[in-house]
Design a protein around this motif. Structure first.
Motif, PDB file in Angstrom:
ATOM      1  N   ASP A   1       6.146  48.594 -52.119  1.00 25.40           N
ATOM      2  CA  ASP A   1       5.961  49.917 -51.505  1.00 25.40           C
ATOM      3  C   ASP A   1       4.518  50.125 -51.064  1.00 25.40           C
ATOM      4  O   ASP A   1       4.253  50.674 -49.985  1.00 25.40           O
ATOM      5  CB  ASP A   1       6.373  51.020 -52.482  1.00 25.40           C
ATOM      6  CG  ASP A   1       7.875  51.015 -52.753  1.00 25.40           C
ATOM      7  OD1 ASP A   1       8.630  50.534 -51.875  1.00 25.40           O
ATOM      8  OD2 ASP A   1       8.286  51.473 -53.833  1.00 25.40           O
ATOM      9  N   ALA A   2       3.571  49.685 -51.880  1.00 28.13           N
ATOM     10  CA  ALA A   2       2.149  49.856 -51.555  1.00 28.13           C
ATOM     11  C   ALA A   2       1.596  48.663 -50.787  1.00 28.13           C
ATOM     12  O   ALA A   2       0.457  48.719 -50.305  1.00 28.13           O
ATOM     13  CB  ALA A   2       1.341  50.062 -52.834  1.00 28.13           C
ATOM     14  N   ASP A   3       2.379  47.611 -50.662  1.00 25.30           N
ATOM     15  CA  ASP A   3       1.933  46.343 -50.071  1.00 25.30           C
ATOM     16  C   ASP A   3       0.613  45.921 -50.715  1.00 25.30           C
ATOM     17  O   ASP A   3      -0.388  45.642 -50.048  1.00 25.30           O
ATOM     18  CB  ASP A   3       1.772  46.468 -48.551  1.00 25.30           C
ATOM     19  CG  ASP A   3       1.612  45.100 -47.882  1.00 25.30           C
ATOM     20  OD1 ASP A   3       2.035  44.101 -48.481  1.00 25.30           O
ATOM     21  OD2 ASP A   3       1.045  45.042 -46.764  1.00 25.30           O
ATOM     22  N   ALA A   4       0.648  45.878 -52.072  1.00 27.82           N
ATOM     23  CA  ALA A   4      -0.548  45.541 -52.839  1.00 27.82           C
ATOM     24  C   ALA A   4      -0.225  44.407 -53.804  1.00 27.82           C
ATOM     25  O   ALA A   4       0.891  44.317 -54.327  1.00 27.82           O
ATOM     26  CB  ALA A   4      -1.055  46.754 -53.608  1.00 27.82           C
ATOM     27  N   LEU A   5      -1.217  43.555 -54.043  1.00 30.08           N
ATOM     28  CA  LEU A   5      -1.041  42.385 -54.902  1.00 30.08           C
ATOM     29  C   LEU A   5      -2.063  42.414 -56.028  1.00 30.08           C
ATOM     30  O   LEU A   5      -3.212  42.812 -55.830  1.00 30.08           O
ATOM     31  CB  LEU A   5      -1.220  41.113 -54.071  1.00 30.08           C
ATOM     32  CG  LEU A   5      -1.014  39.780 -54.782  1.00 30.08           C
ATOM     33  CD1 LEU A   5       0.464  39.572 -55.104  1.00 30.08           C
ATOM     34  CD2 LEU A   5      -1.516  38.627 -53.903  1.00 30.08           C
TER      35      LEU A   5
END
Length: 274
Positions: free
Chosen positions: A77-81
């Motif tokens: 959803d946040a396109d975070a890793l």
């Protein structure tokens, strides 16, 4: 060989799903969810990113050893890793691929990708002692090795352990996770029964896959999946009890393509449809 179906009274038993192995970053520590979704590119959320060296070449073979214990978590959803490195460093940030454009060789396929900006490369390189960069393929699903899905039975892994014990290479069970297969199954009638399903459709939960060629194995399978340290002569043992194929490859487990997408859960039946 017919599909496993051991009848006890009026109840017919067939193989079932034992474990999943997925990770958002290729070659990092595996996650073992209770359920996955299989789509055409493979398991949803699997192998979304990969590592390259200073020249843009993908890491392979023993060069992956320091990478295996890294634990990656991806927030779609946040396109975070987030990457948790074995040295205790945690690096996180946006996973947007805004850096250098690459064309990376994946077993003869050219995969277009971009370097992911942020603090990832600096933290990875400091940990590994040489340049390591995080890349994201331009097309989702392109960071797989050859086919979208891989499968192995625990009976095959147990047979490998027995063969290793017989020649003194190992004593005790082996973690099937060293093979990094999408789906591990249990309950087949004989070790390596999955090899005989080549060309067959196999229903796995709500999905249907088509089994393909055996998977040629590399030196990574000799490494403990948790530590990245060499702990079992996998290739030698496979050679000694299974031999090599016409291309001089050592085979273990099988590739598969997704024919009908669907959800798959631990314990779901695995039904070959010859």
């Amino acid at each position: 060989m017919r599909p496993s179906s051991d009848r006890v009274g009026s109840v017919s038993r067939m193989p079932t799903v034992a474990r999943f192995n997925v990770t958002p970053v290729k070659s990092t520590a595996m996650h073992h969810p209770d359920r996955i979704r299989l789509d055409d590119p493979g398991a949803a959320g699997d192998r979304l990113f990969f590592f390259v060296d200073a020249s843009g070449k993908r890491f392979s073979g023993a060069t992956k050893a320091p990478i295996l214990p890294i634990r990656a978590t991806y927030d779609e959803d946040a396109d975070a890793l987030e990457l948790r490195l074995p040295n205790g460093v945690v690096v996180s940030g946006a996973a947007e691929p805004g850096g250098e454009a690459l064309e990376v060789d994946f077993y003869g396929r050219v995969v277009a990708a971009h370097i992911v900006d942020g603090d990832f490369s600096e933290a990875l390189s400091a940990y590994a002692g040489h340049e390591v960069r995080l890349a994201r393929p331009d097309r989702p699903g392109d960071a797989i090795d050859v086919r979208p899905v891989t499968l192995v039975s625990l009976e095959s892994v147990a047979e490998l352990a027995r063969a290793g014990a017989h020649d003194g290479a190992h004593d005790g069970p082996l973690d099937a996770g060293r093979f990094r297969m999408t789906i591990e199954i249990e309950g087949v009638s004989a070790p390596h029964e999955e090899d005989t399903w080549a060309g067959w459709r196999v229903r796995v939960g709500d999905a249907v896959i088509r089994v393909g060629d055996p998977v040629p194995r590399c030196v990574v399978t000799t490494l403990d999946p948790g530590t990245g340290l060499r702990d079992f002569p996998t290739l030698r043992v496979i050679r000694d009890y299974r031999g090599i194929n016409a291309e001089r490859q050592l085979e273990f487990g099988v590739y598969a393509d997704v024919v009908e997408p669907g959800e798959v859960s631990i314990g779901d039946p695995v039904e070959p449809l010859p």
